[in-house]
Motif scaffolding. Structure first.
Motif, PDB file in Angstrom:
ATOM      1  N   GLY A  88      -7.333   4.736  -2.983  1.00  0.00           N
ATOM      2  CA  GLY A  88      -6.441   3.815  -2.610  1.00  0.00           C
ATOM      3  C   GLY A  88      -5.115   3.678  -3.158  1.00  0.00           C
ATOM      4  N   ALA A 121       0.215  -3.750   6.989  1.00  0.00           N
ATOM      5  CA  ALA A 121      -0.328  -2.946   6.003  1.00  0.00           C
ATOM      6  C   ALA A 121       0.342  -2.663   4.504  1.00  0.00           C
ATOM      7  N   PHE A 125      -5.914   4.207   2.377  1.00  0.00           N
ATOM      8  CA  PHE A 125      -7.137   4.561   1.754  1.00  0.00           C
ATOM      9  C   PHE A 125      -7.084   6.251   2.389  1.00  0.00           C
ATOM     10  N   TYR A 145      -7.169   5.347   6.288  1.00  0.00           N
ATOM     11  CA  TYR A 145      -6.900   3.900   6.624  1.00  0.00           C
ATOM     12  C   TYR A 145      -6.010   3.026   6.121  1.00  0.00           C
ATOM     13  N   GLU A 146      -5.374   2.287   7.007  1.00  0.00           N
ATOM     14  CA  GLU A 146      -4.401   1.323   6.427  1.00  0.00           C
ATOM     15  C   GLU A 146      -5.253   0.263   6.046  1.00  0.00           C
ATOM     16  N   VAL A 147      -4.625  -0.567   4.950  1.00  0.00           N
ATOM     17  CA  VAL A 147      -5.426  -1.878   4.489  1.00  0.00           C
ATOM     18  C   VAL A 147      -4.651  -2.980   4.507  1.00  0.00           C
ATOM     19  N   GLN A 163     -10.228  -7.989   3.200  1.00  0.00           N
ATOM     20  CA  GLN A 163      -9.245  -7.376   3.636  1.00  0.00           C
ATOM     21  C   GLN A 163     -10.018  -6.446   4.895  1.00  0.00           C
ATOM     22  N   CYS A 165      -9.957  -2.919   6.798  1.00  0.00           N
ATOM     23  CA  CYS A 165      -9.334  -1.249   6.623  1.00  0.00           C
ATOM     24  C   CYS A 165      -9.393  -0.562   8.176  1.00  0.00           C
ATOM     25  N   TYR A 188     -13.737  -5.675   3.624  1.00  0.00           N
ATOM     26  CA  TYR A 188     -13.927  -6.122   2.229  1.00  0.00           C
ATOM     27  C   TYR A 188     -14.747  -7.419   2.172  1.00  0.00           C
ATOM     28  N   MET A 221     -17.126  -2.695   0.402  1.00  0.00           N
ATOM     29  CA  MET A 221     -16.518  -2.290   1.695  1.00  0.00           C
ATOM     30  C   MET A 221     -17.678  -2.032   2.543  1.00  0.00           C
TER      31      MET A 221
END
Length: 231
Positions: A88, A121, A125, A145-147, A163, A165, A188, A221
């Motif tokens: 991350g 975002a 990740f 991935y965007e978080v 969250q 992802c 998450y 996750m």
């Protein structure tokens, strides 16, 4: 044999954490989660040589490609069955600081969609590997991935989701990664217990080898079936 048993025990422990977090979704939901689709999330307390770099990152909501500055690592998503990890990085502020988006997620084929409100975002990740005494185990992962933070659920029941992802396109110098159509999104979930992570870890990702000090693990996750942005 002892190493295999330890890995299986670790997978079972993480699975039980996830089952506790979403147990009220029903037994069908829990059975639909494979160990390979669970990551133990740990915070990074310090990095020997922090990374500050610009990348091109897609947007899961609009598809737009933008240059973003990242720094870190700040978190690790540790696979429960292999040496794969998701590394991350925090993303610099965007022009979407006050934007909110409505999104529906399906945990499994049998589940009713959950409606969430998410922000822009804030982190990403990248695929990585844990380094140890021997060669890393597990097939390579390639999805970036965007978080996004989950702020609220219109239904007032977000199932403990903190969250989300989402798979996005990624470009760095001559490298380009486009998520396949079957790339799994993740959510998450807060653990119902505390799992002490090994404080020192070495990992490798697109920016090289990193020596990290990690904190305790408080989240898992878990992969979900699909998602949709909507008005």
């Amino acid at each position: 044999m002892q190493t295999k048993n330890i890995v299986q025990k670790k997978a079972q422990d993480i699975f039980l954490y996830a089952a506790v977090s979403i147990g009220f979704l029903g037994a069908t939901e829990v059975r639909g989660v494979d160990f390979e689709e669970l990551y133990n999330v740990v915070s990074v307390e310090s990095v020997k040589k922090p990374v500050e770099h610009s990348i091109t990152l897609g947007n899961a909501q609009s598809g737009r490609l933008r240059t973003r500055s990242l720094n870190g690592p700040t978190q690790l998503g540790l696979s429960v069955v292999s040496d794969n990890c998701l590394v991350g990085y925090a993303l610099a502020s965007s022009d979407e600081t006050t934007s909110r988006y409505h999104i529906k997620v399906w945990l499994t084929k049998e589940s009713i969609p959950i409606e969430l409100v998410v922000g822009p975002a804030r982190s990403a990740f990248l695929p990585g590997k844990l380094l140890g005494d021997g060669p890393p185990e597990g097939d390579d992962i390639t999805v970036v991935y965007e978080v996004r933070d989950v702020f609220e659920s219109p239904s007032k029941s977000n199932f403990g989701i903190k969250q989300i992802c989402l798979p996005v396109e990624y470009r760095h110098h001559f490298e380009r990664s486009v998520p396949p159509l079957d790339a799994k999104p993740y959510v998450y979930l807060e653990k119902k217990g505390i799992d002490q992570a090994e404080p020192k870890k070495s990992i490798v990702d697109d920016f090289g080898v990193h020596s990290l000090s990690c904190q305790v693990s408080t989240e898992v996750m878990q992969s979900i079936l699909k998602y949709e942005f909507h008005e």
